[in-house]
Design a protein around this motif. Structure first.
Motif, short mmCIF file in Angstrom:
data_model
loop_
_atom_site.label_atom_id
_atom_site.label_comp_id
_atom_site.label_asym_id
_atom_site.label_seq_id
_atom_site.Cartn_x
_atom_site.Cartn_y
_atom_site.Cartn_z
N LYS A 159 0.93 -1.06 0.22
CA LYS A 159 -0.10 -0.03 0.03
C LYS A 159 0.94 1.51 -0.01
CE LYS A 159 -4.16 1.34 2.72
NZ LYS A 159 -4.83 0.71 3.71
N GLU A 160 1.93 1.33 0.99
CA GLU A 160 2.76 2.35 0.93
C GLU A 160 3.63 2.61 -0.35
OE1 GLU A 160 3.85 4.68 3.74
OE2 GLU A 160 1.70 4.24 4.12
N ILE A 161 3.86 1.71 -1.03
CA ILE A 161 4.60 2.02 -2.12
C ILE A 161 4.05 2.39 -3.28
CG2 ILE A 161 4.58 -0.38 -3.39
CD1 ILE A 161 7.67 -0.40 -3.43
N GLU A 162 2.74 2.21 -3.21
CA GLU A 162 1.76 2.86 -4.31
C GLU A 162 1.78 4.44 -3.89
OE1 GLU A 162 -2.23 1.29 -4.64
OE2 GLU A 162 -1.38 -0.68 -5.10
N THR A 163 1.86 4.74 -2.76
CA THR A 163 1.33 6.15 -2.41
C THR A 163 2.49 7.03 -2.12
OG1 THR A 163 0.79 5.55 -0.33
CG2 THR A 163 -0.94 5.78 -2.34
N THR A 164 3.62 6.66 -1.72
CA THR A 164 4.77 7.37 -1.11
C THR A 164 5.93 6.89 -1.70
OG1 THR A 164 5.66 5.73 0.53
CG2 THR A 164 3.83 6.98 0.96
N ASN A 165 7.13 7.39 -1.47
CA ASN A 165 8.46 7.41 -1.99
C ASN A 165 9.18 6.19 -1.31
OD1 ASN A 165 7.97 9.47 -3.44
ND2 ASN A 165 8.58 10.89 -2.27
N ILE A 166 8.56 5.50 -0.51
CA ILE A 166 9.08 4.46 0.32
C ILE A 166 10.23 3.44 -0.36
CG2 ILE A 166 7.54 2.53 0.24
CD1 ILE A 166 7.55 2.69 3.45
N ALA A 167 9.75 3.39 -1.64
CA ALA A 167 10.55 2.46 -2.44
C ALA A 167 12.20 2.87 -2.55
CB ALA A 167 9.90 2.40 -3.97
N PHE A 168 12.44 4.18 -2.28
CA PHE A 168 13.93 4.49 -2.19
C PHE A 168 14.40 3.92 -1.17
CE2 PHE A 168 11.99 7.91 -4.58
CZ PHE A 168 12.44 7.78 -5.80
N GLN A 169 13.91 3.54 -0.02
CA GLN A 169 14.66 2.80 0.99
C GLN A 169 14.92 1.42 0.66
OE1 GLN A 169 15.18 4.47 3.55
NE2 GLN A 169 13.74 6.10 3.13
N LEU A 170 14.49 0.82 -0.49
CA LEU A 170 15.21 -0.42 -0.88
C LEU A 170 16.10 -0.43 -2.26
CD1 LEU A 170 11.41 -1.97 -1.03
CD2 LEU A 170 13.26 -2.78 0.41
N LEU A 171 16.20 0.99 -2.44
CA LEU A 171 17.34 1.05 -3.53
C LEU A 171 18.87 1.46 -2.90
CD1 LEU A 171 15.00 2.41 -6.03
CD2 LEU A 171 16.29 0.46 -6.44
N PRO A 172 19.56 1.35 -3.70
CA PRO A 172 21.02 1.77 -3.22
C PRO A 172 20.98 3.29 -3.47
CG PRO A 172 21.45 0.61 -5.11
CD PRO A 172 20.05 0.24 -4.86
N GLU A 173 22.02 3.95 -3.23
CA GLU A 173 22.30 5.45 -3.26
C GLU A 173 22.20 5.71 -4.90
OE1 GLU A 173 22.60 7.52 -0.91
OE2 GLU A 173 22.80 9.25 -2.12
N ARG A 174 22.78 5.09 -5.59
CA ARG A 174 22.67 5.05 -7.02
C ARG A 174 22.03 3.83 -7.77
NH1 ARG A 174 28.51 7.96 -8.19
NH2 ARG A 174 28.74 6.75 -6.34
N PHE A 175 21.11 4.19 -8.59
CA PHE A 175 20.43 2.99 -9.25
C PHE A 175 19.87 3.32 -10.60
CE2 PHE A 175 17.70 5.69 -6.67
CZ PHE A 175 16.81 5.89 -7.62
N THR A 176 19.74 2.40 -11.39
CA THR A 176 19.22 2.40 -12.60
C THR A 176 17.75 2.29 -12.66
OG1 THR A 176 19.15 0.00 -13.47
CG2 THR A 176 21.31 1.32 -13.60
N LEU A 177 17.24 2.77 -13.65
CA LEU A 177 15.72 2.76 -13.65
C LEU A 177 15.16 1.45 -13.92
CD1 LEU A 177 14.80 5.80 -16.22
CD2 LEU A 177 14.60 5.72 -13.74
N THR A 178 15.86 0.27 -14.37
CA THR A 178 15.57 -0.94 -14.50
C THR A 178 15.36 -1.53 -12.91
OG1 THR A 178 16.32 -1.32 -16.64
CG2 THR A 178 16.03 -3.32 -15.15
N GLU A 179 16.54 -1.22 -12.02
CA GLU A 179 16.61 -1.70 -10.79
C GLU A 179 15.41 -1.09 -10.17
OE1 GLU A 179 21.51 -1.89 -10.34
OE2 GLU A 179 20.48 -0.03 -9.85
N MET A 180 15.08 -0.08 -10.33
CA MET A 180 14.02 0.83 -9.53
C MET A 180 12.62 -0.01 -9.99
SD MET A 180 12.94 4.56 -9.52
CE MET A 180 11.40 5.21 -8.61
N GLN A 181 12.45 -0.18 -11.15
CA GLN A 181 11.33 -0.94 -11.77
C GLN A 181 11.08 -2.60 -11.23
OE1 GLN A 181 10.73 -1.25 -16.00
NE2 GLN A 181 9.24 -2.81 -15.94
N LYS A 182 12.42 -3.05 -11.10
CA LYS A 182 12.53 -4.32 -10.33
C LYS A 182 12.02 -4.50 -9.03
CE LYS A 182 14.51 -6.74 -13.76
NZ LYS A 182 13.98 -7.83 -14.96
N VAL A 183 12.35 -3.43 -8.30
CA VAL A 183 11.83 -3.24 -6.74
C VAL A 183 10.15 -3.24 -6.51
CG1 VAL A 183 11.67 -1.50 -5.03
CG2 VAL A 183 13.93 -2.36 -5.88
#
Lengths: 213, 213
Positions: free
Chosen positions: A143-167
């Motif tokens: 629910k949170e990942i839909e409405t907030t930026n919480i996904a960044f907590q699962l990503l490293p400092e620098r990331f690719t768009l594909t990595e972000m999509q995979k999350v």
DNA sequence: ACAAAAGTGTTGCTACTACACCCATGA
DNA sequence: TCATGGGTGTAGTAGCAACACTTTTGT
């Protein structure tokens, strides 16, 4: 007055998620003491008077049991049914915790004889009512990942768009369309172009981004 | 083992909302004991060992303090900072509670010398950290009413579309467009036409609906 | 040259917004 | 007949889903 009021044990339990190899995983520890000795459980432990906040208790327990530090913690809710712990009445406060797979470095310590990451869809049986607590946290994450930026907590400092999509795909448990995903992310204007690329394998290198501010 | 573990007082606090005269209101009690004697507070009280669940504690306390029964309760989160209660360390579990204004019938009882409804935007100062607890519950209500059918808990068994719209407006704290509201509600197919009308005042009677299932 | 992932636009559809008048009733 | 709230439709816009090919690299 206080003398007639019942007192209880308080615990915190943290459901720690990471996305590793395109899979959403949860951190579990193997219980080395009774009850449920040898079974897996969510890391957590009893509130001590020295913990000035519940958050500090969750953080301390997580570090003691798994070695994890510098982790995003979000307080969720309380579980306090009579009988949920055979040792006595324990009210536990659940936490959602997120960490980038790059920051994972487990050092099993005092309380747990073993700690490990388990894919969300192949979990072992869990001690206490931890299955319920885990499911609650998982639903909250979705629910949170839909409405907030919480996904960044699962990503490293620098990331690719594909990595972000995979999350996102790992959390939603479904594939997303690459072009639509990128279009939406760019509209949100949350990313900073690092003007760097990440080369990995025999293909075109990917641009690296970081979270703006 | 248990002997070395700290124990704590546990409480539940319920933030009770209703929509009365097109206004979102919260139920507060005037504290008749110390600390914060005479100040207003969210109804709640200590968990007793006889309460087999946290929900039962919240329900019992609410009934004892305000006479309210048959109310929708949703567990929210925990507040446990050291110092939030001057009497000692108390961890409180907050609840969101919703009731139709038609079901309101306050019977101030044992714990509270006074209970009353206060409009959300003209609240008195509150005891403890109850302002924080109340705001958290209010935000949760606004979020939930967008994505779930929770609004029906604020409506009587049978209601008109205008009454329903007023509930949403009171929670959102803003006016909505009548035609768009009705269009959206009808698309959701949640309402059952009762084939009855409600005549009230010198104007066309309104159709009555109820929540499907 | 080939394999592999990166990157990029358009079209159709659906959902939301803005907006104004007639209807049924009691006084 | 007037005042009051009940009830209804349309047109424009914005956001979302579906979909395929070119680019850049290593081998």
């Amino acid at each position: 007055m206080k003398e007639i009021i019942d007192r209880f044990y308080i615990a915190t339990d943290a459901v720690v998620f990471t996305v590793d190899k395109d899979t959403l995983k949860v951190l579990l520890i193997k219980r080395k003491g009774s009850p449920f000795k040898g079974m897996f459980a969510i890391p957590g432990g009893f509130l001590q008077n020295k913990d000035t906040t519940l958050d500090k208790c969750a953080y301390r327990e997580l570090h003691e049991e798994t070695g994890v530090r510098d982790i995003f913690l979000k307080k969720l809710t309380a579980f306090g049914d009579k009988g949920r712990d055979p040792r006595g009445r324990v009210i536990t406060i659940s936490y959602l915790a997120l960490i980038s797979s790059e920051d994972i470095e487990l050092k099993p310590a005092t309380d747990a004889s073993d700690a490990g990451w388990f894919a969300i869809n192949s979990l072992p049986n869990l001690a206490f009512d931890h299955k319920k607590i885990l499911n609650h946290a998982f639903h909250n994450l979705k629910k949170e990942i839909e409405t907030t930026n919480i996904a960044f907590q699962l990503l490293p400092e620098r990331f690719t768009l594909t990595e972000m999509q995979k999350v996102y795909e790992a959390v939603y448990q479904q594939k997303l369309d690459k072009r639509n995903f990128r279009k939406k992310i760019k509209l949100l204007e949350l990313l900073k172009d690092m003007h760097q690329t990440k080369m990995e394998g025999a293909h075109r290198p990917a641009k690296l981004y970081s979270f703006k501010i």
